[in-house]
Design an enzyme around this catalytic site. Structure first.
Site, PDB file in Angstrom:
ATOM      1  N   ASP A   1       0.999  -1.313   0.053  1.00 60.56           N
ATOM      2  CA  ASP A   1       0.000  -0.036   0.028  1.00 60.56           C
ATOM      3  C   ASP A   1       1.015   1.314   0.036  1.00 60.56           C
ATOM      4  OD1 ASP A   1      -2.685   0.982   0.120  1.00 60.56           O
ATOM      5  OD2 ASP A   1      -2.176   1.756   2.193  1.00 60.56           O
TER       6      ASP A   1
ATOM      7  N   LEU B   1       6.985  -2.751   3.229  1.00 60.53           N
ATOM      8  CA  LEU B   1       7.897  -3.589   2.532  1.00 60.53           C
ATOM      9  C   LEU B   1       9.258  -2.782   2.390  1.00 60.53           C
ATOM     10  CD1 LEU B   1       8.829  -5.402   0.229  1.00 60.53           C
ATOM     11  CD2 LEU B   1       7.838  -4.055  -1.579  1.00 60.53           C
TER      12      LEU B   1
ATOM     13  N   GLY C   1       3.906   1.214   1.085  1.00 61.69           N
ATOM     14  CA  GLY C   1       5.205   0.860   0.840  1.00 61.69           C
ATOM     15  C   GLY C   1       6.120   0.748   2.144  1.00 61.69           C
TER      16      GLY C   1
ATOM     17  N   ARG D   1     -10.525 -12.858   7.164  1.00 61.57           N
ATOM     18  CA  ARG D   1      -9.445 -13.452   6.560  1.00 61.57           C
ATOM     19  C   ARG D   1      -9.800 -15.036   6.052  1.00 61.57           C
ATOM     20  NH1 ARG D   1      -4.862 -10.990   8.242  1.00 61.57           N
ATOM     21  NH2 ARG D   1      -4.759 -10.191  10.576  1.00 61.57           N
TER      22      ARG D   1
HETATM   23  P1  IMP Z   1       1.834  -0.563   3.717  1.00 60.93           P
HETATM   24  O1  IMP Z   1       2.953  -0.571   4.891  1.00 60.93           O
HETATM   25  O2  IMP Z   1       1.167   0.724   3.732  1.00 60.93           O
HETATM   26  O3  IMP Z   1       2.479  -0.829   2.322  1.00 60.93           O
HETATM   27  O4  IMP Z   1       0.884  -1.598   4.459  1.00 60.93           O
HETATM   28  C1  IMP Z   1       0.712  -2.883   3.927  1.00 60.93           C
HETATM   29  C2  IMP Z   1      -0.090  -3.657   4.866  1.00 60.93           C
HETATM   30  O5  IMP Z   1      -1.203  -2.948   5.326  1.00 60.93           O
HETATM   31  C3  IMP Z   1      -0.220  -4.986   4.400  1.00 60.93           C
HETATM   32  O6  IMP Z   1       0.596  -5.934   4.731  1.00 60.93           O
HETATM   33  C4  IMP Z   1      -1.786  -5.197   5.131  1.00 60.93           C
HETATM   34  O7  IMP Z   1      -1.644  -6.019   6.240  1.00 60.93           O
HETATM   35  C5  IMP Z   1      -2.210  -3.732   5.271  1.00 60.93           C
HETATM   36  N1  IMP Z   1      -3.471  -3.424   4.189  1.00 60.93           N
HETATM   37  C6  IMP Z   1      -3.411  -2.266   3.390  1.00 60.93           C
HETATM   38  N2  IMP Z   1      -4.422  -2.357   2.577  1.00 60.93           N
HETATM   39  C7  IMP Z   1      -5.418  -3.290   2.924  1.00 60.93           C
HETATM   40  C8  IMP Z   1      -6.431  -3.965   2.530  1.00 60.93           C
HETATM   41  O8  IMP Z   1      -7.174  -3.232   1.727  1.00 60.93           O
HETATM   42  N3  IMP Z   1      -7.029  -5.031   3.201  1.00 60.93           N
HETATM   43  C9  IMP Z   1      -6.287  -5.583   4.258  1.00 60.93           C
HETATM   44  N4  IMP Z   1      -5.109  -5.176   4.611  1.00 60.93           N
HETATM   45  C10 IMP Z   1      -4.433  -4.081   4.154  1.00 60.93           C
HETATM   46 MG    MG Z   2      -4.397  -6.038   8.543  1.00 57.90          MG
END
Ligand code: IMP
Ligand code: MG
Length: 189
Positions: free
Chosen positions: A100, A105, A102, A162
């Site tokens: 999302d 990651l 990033g 889930r």
């Molecule tokens: P980032 O650090 O913003 O890239 O977050 C990624 C993490 O947010 C993912 O590993 C998910 O656990 C959670 N996440 C982001 N979007 C969604 C969604 O639409 N549904 C469920 N979990 C989400």
């Molecule tokens: Mg979650």
């Protein structure tokens, strides 16, 4: 009054999810013929990982890592379950449910690089590019999606949904307000 049933949408059904795992598993198998360590981020990636590894006959190891967000706007992350395997001098592929912003990651790739991995790459079922805050290289992508919350196939909303076999989109307010009713409706699709 309850909103129409079509506020629910299936983004990827089980057959489409299986096809993604087959395609990405094939790419990984081709790119890492001598083996790889797959590091799956808990908990959202578990269904994807389970399908992915069964498309990868050949040498491979699996490990898990859990992170938790904290701080202002939950923009900082820390390790709550660390790796068991030693990744020094290994080829590592991080497996995620969705990328999302990033931030998660970027943190993971840096952590694994600091541990001395020979190479790192990332494989995500979903890529929500529109919300990216940090540029990250995502080599293996299942599907690019729009800015809407998805649940099922491992992905949650407040730890629910889930176990739905498909990846689905529904109104977030409704998902939170009536989780049992919404689960029933989603599962019927
Ligand atoms: P980032 O650090 O913003 O890239 O977050 C990624 C993490 O947010 C993912 O590993 C998910 O656990 C959670 N996440 C982001 N979007 C969604 C969604 O639409 N549904 C469920 N979990 C989400
Ligand atoms: Mg979650």
């Amino acid at each position: 009054m309850s909103p129409p049933e079509d506020s629910i949408r299936t983004l990827l059904d089980p057959a489409e999810l299986a096809a993604i795992a087959r395609r990405l598993g094939g790419e990984l198998r081709r790119d890492y013929p001598d083996g790889v360590v797959l590091v799956a981020l808990l908990k959202g990636s578990v269904c994807f990982l389970a399908d992915l590894v069964r498309e990868m006959p050949g040498p491979l190891e699996i490990d898990f890592l859990a992170l938790s967000a904290y701080g202002d706007g939950q923009t900082r992350v820390r390790v709550v379950k660390d790796l068991d395997l030693e990744v020094a001098d290994r080829d590592v592929v991080v497996v995620l449910d969705i990328v999302d912003t990033g931030l998660t990651l970027a943190y993971l790739l840096r952590l694994i690089a600091l541990r001395g991995a020979r190479s790192t790459a990332a494989c995500a079922l979903l890529d929500r590019q529109s919300r990216r805050l940090l540029p990250v290289e995502l080599r293996y992508v299942g599907r690019v999606i729009a800015d809407e919350h998805v649940v099922g196939y491992g992905l949650d909303l407040d730890e629910r949904y889930r176990n739905l076999p498909a990846l689905q989109v529904a109104d977030e307010t409704e998902l939170r307000a009536e989780p049992d009713v919404m689960f029933e409706r989603l599962a019927r699709r």
